[in-house]
Design an enzyme around this catalytic site. Structure first.
Site, PDB file in Angstrom:
ATOM      1  N   ASP A   1       0.904  -1.297  -0.035  1.00 47.39           N
ATOM      2  CA  ASP A   1      -0.015  -0.083  -0.060  1.00 47.39           C
ATOM      3  C   ASP A   1       0.872   1.302  -0.032  1.00 47.39           C
ATOM      4  OD1 ASP A   1      -1.955  -1.983   0.398  1.00 47.39           O
ATOM      5  OD2 ASP A   1      -2.115  -1.628   2.399  1.00 47.39           O
TER       6      ASP A   1
ATOM      7  N   GLN B   1      -1.472  -9.543  -6.062  1.00 49.37           N
ATOM      8  CA  GLN B   1      -0.615  -8.234  -5.742  1.00 49.37           C
ATOM      9  C   GLN B   1       0.429  -8.443  -4.634  1.00 49.37           C
ATOM     10  OE1 GLN B   1      -3.671  -4.837  -6.503  1.00 49.37           O
ATOM     11  NE2 GLN B   1      -4.701  -6.717  -5.794  1.00 49.37           N
TER      12      GLN B   1
HETATM   13  O1  F6P Z   1      -2.149  -3.873   3.596  1.00 41.49           O
HETATM   14  C1  F6P Z   1      -1.986  -4.736   2.707  1.00 41.49           C
HETATM   15  C2  F6P Z   1      -3.239  -5.349   2.034  1.00 41.49           C
HETATM   16  O2  F6P Z   1      -2.774  -6.259   0.888  1.00 41.49           O
HETATM   17  C3  F6P Z   1      -4.184  -4.447   1.500  1.00 41.49           C
HETATM   18  O3  F6P Z   1      -3.789  -3.839   0.381  1.00 41.49           O
HETATM   19  C4  F6P Z   1      -5.407  -5.271   1.533  1.00 41.49           C
HETATM   20  O4  F6P Z   1      -6.546  -4.652   1.723  1.00 41.49           O
HETATM   21  C5  F6P Z   1      -5.261  -6.027   2.736  1.00 41.49           C
HETATM   22  O5  F6P Z   1      -3.883  -6.167   2.918  1.00 41.49           O
HETATM   23  C6  F6P Z   1      -5.854  -7.501   2.357  1.00 41.49           C
HETATM   24  O6  F6P Z   1      -5.577  -8.406   3.510  1.00 41.49           O
HETATM   25  P1  F6P Z   1      -5.992  -9.615   3.698  1.00 41.49           P
HETATM   26  O7  F6P Z   1      -4.589 -10.269   3.250  1.00 41.49           O
HETATM   27  O8  F6P Z   1      -5.924 -10.000   5.298  1.00 41.49           O
HETATM   28  O9  F6P Z   1      -7.127 -10.216   3.024  1.00 41.49           O
END
Ligand code: F6P
Length: 403
Positions: free
Chosen positions: A147, A300
């Site tokens: 991010d 990503q």
């Molecule tokens: O903070 C990194 C991130 O990949 C964000 O871009 C995304 O909203 C979130 O983590 C996703 O989190 P998780 O892997 O817990 O679904």
């Protein structure tokens, strides 16, 4: 030579490419000084494992050996090329719970560390900072997150690779979009920050980029702007288009949508019909517009770390060791103006906490910054809802140069 030290390292929060490059650099630099490095499994949970006797300090010892490939590939130093974290990471748990916090502090004591390096994003650094204060730990932090929203650092490890991943996806989608004359909406991660969408959107040739800093929610006006951009493109003879939509953008009622891309696709279809039916001829070319949505999701967060993430990660790891050698603790390693510096953690955490309290991003895209200007100069539609700059305090460009 400095006094022999025993240091711990952990990765916390969501993983990202480049974590292993940091770990490799830390171990290499520490081993050169004859220091010992201990890798905590699953972030601060590693300390709980130690406290409960589920593992021994010896089992956590990291050396530059042990990551060999088989056969003739043996000897290839593969670690920095691998995504994920060899230590595992933790994005849940409740260190506010006094029992859990005590167990973490006990585990730290058991390991007898001189210092700890924590690699994390804004959320986990905030939590570990608190524990470090309670346990009087000597603590150095390294920023990582796709991010790119950790304050005081222009780059967090993992961001560059994620930009590459999204950029490649946009390139790949262009051909199918063109073949079927479709509008492709690509929903991109980034939480409340639009850095990833903005950078990749520019690099990947997007026609529309919607980020929360400029478009907090998808109002009629924003959707109409998207339709107008699509119609303008069609009038030039091109029948396909790419829209990059940041997951932090909310729906028209300011609500969070897990699939905000689908929401936008429906709104574009509805709105373009309505505008045409209301006699606005220029929108009638969109009547049968075919809109498809791709949610890139956790793709990503992985992928081979880019050379830039490996480089910055390596430089951050080396800097962390340097800080520990100087006993300059409670600092965040940062990237500013093309170099590696460090910033007092109390300043960083104060900004993070204030922003969390106010429900805003700790390091947002600067609406007047050169990236936004670059996108505008390319005639990329950005929603055109400028927030007053006073709403973005501190401004990302206003940070003092760290030392
Ligand atoms: O903070 C990194 C991130 O990949 C964000 O871009 C995304 O909203 C979130 O983590 C996703 O989190 P998780 O892997 O817990 O679904």
């Amino acid at each position: 030579m400095s006094k022999k030290k025993r240091i711990g390292i952990l990765t916390s929060g969501g993983d990202c490419p480049g974590l292993n490059a940091i770990i490799r650099a830390v171990v290499k630099a520490a081993n050169r000084k004859n220091w010992e490095v201990y890798g905590l499994p699953y972030g601060t949970d590693g300390f709980i494992h130690l406290a409960k006797g589920l593992c021994t300090p010896d089992e956590l010892r990291l050396t530059t050996h042990g990551y060999d490939l088989p056969g003739h590939l043996q000897g290839i130093d593969i670690l920095q090329f691998l995504s994920g974290s060899i230590l595992g990471s933790l994005s849940k748990g409740d260190p506010q719970d006094p029992e859990i916090a005590q167990s973490i502090l006990d585990g730290y004591e058991r390991l007898g560390l001189d210092a700890l390096i924590a690699i994390g994003g804004d959320g986990s650094l905030d939590i570990i900072y608190d524990l470090a204060q309670k346990g009087h730990w000597n603590f150095v932090a390294i920023p990582k997150t796709i991010d790119n929203d950790v304050p005081f650092t222009e780059r967090s490890v993992g961001f560059d690779t994620a930009v590459d991943t999204v950029t490649h996806a946009l390139y790949d989608l262009t051909f199918t979009a063109a073949s079927h004359e479709r509008v492709m909406i690509v929903q991109v991660m980034g939480r409340d920050a639009g850095h990833l969408a903005l950078h990749a959107g520019i690099a990947g040739g997007a026609d529309v980029i919607l980020i929360p800093e400029l478009v907090p929610h998808l109002s009629d006006q924003v959707v109409e702007g998207c339709c107008r951009q699509m119609a303008d493109i069609r009038s030039t003879g091109r029948q396909f288009a790419l829209i990059v939509l940041s997951e932090g953008v909310k729906n028209d009622n300011n609500g969070k949508e897990k699939y905000i891309g689908d929401y936008l696709a429906n709104r574009i279809n509805e709105q373009s019909h309505k505008l045409c039916e209301n006699g606005l001829e220029e929108f009638c070319s969109l009547k049968n517009i075919d809109v498809r949505v791709t949610v890139l999701g956790h793709l990503q967060r992985s992928g081979t770390p880019s050379s830039s993430d490996r480089l910055i990660g390596t430089a951050f790891g080396i800097k962390a060791i340097e800080l520990i050698e100087q006993e300059a603790y409670s600092r965040l390693v940062v990237w500013q103006h093309g170099g590696v510096y460090s910033q007092p953690l109390d300043q960083v955490i104060a900004v993070i906490r204030q922003c969390h309290r106010d429900n805003r991003c700790a390091y947002p895209v600067d609406p007047d910054g050169f990236m936004v200007q670059t996108a505008r100069s390319l005639n990329i539609y950005l929603g055109d809802q400028h927030l007053p700059l006073s709403d973005l305090d501190p401004k990302p460009t206003s940070f003092q140069l760290a030392v």
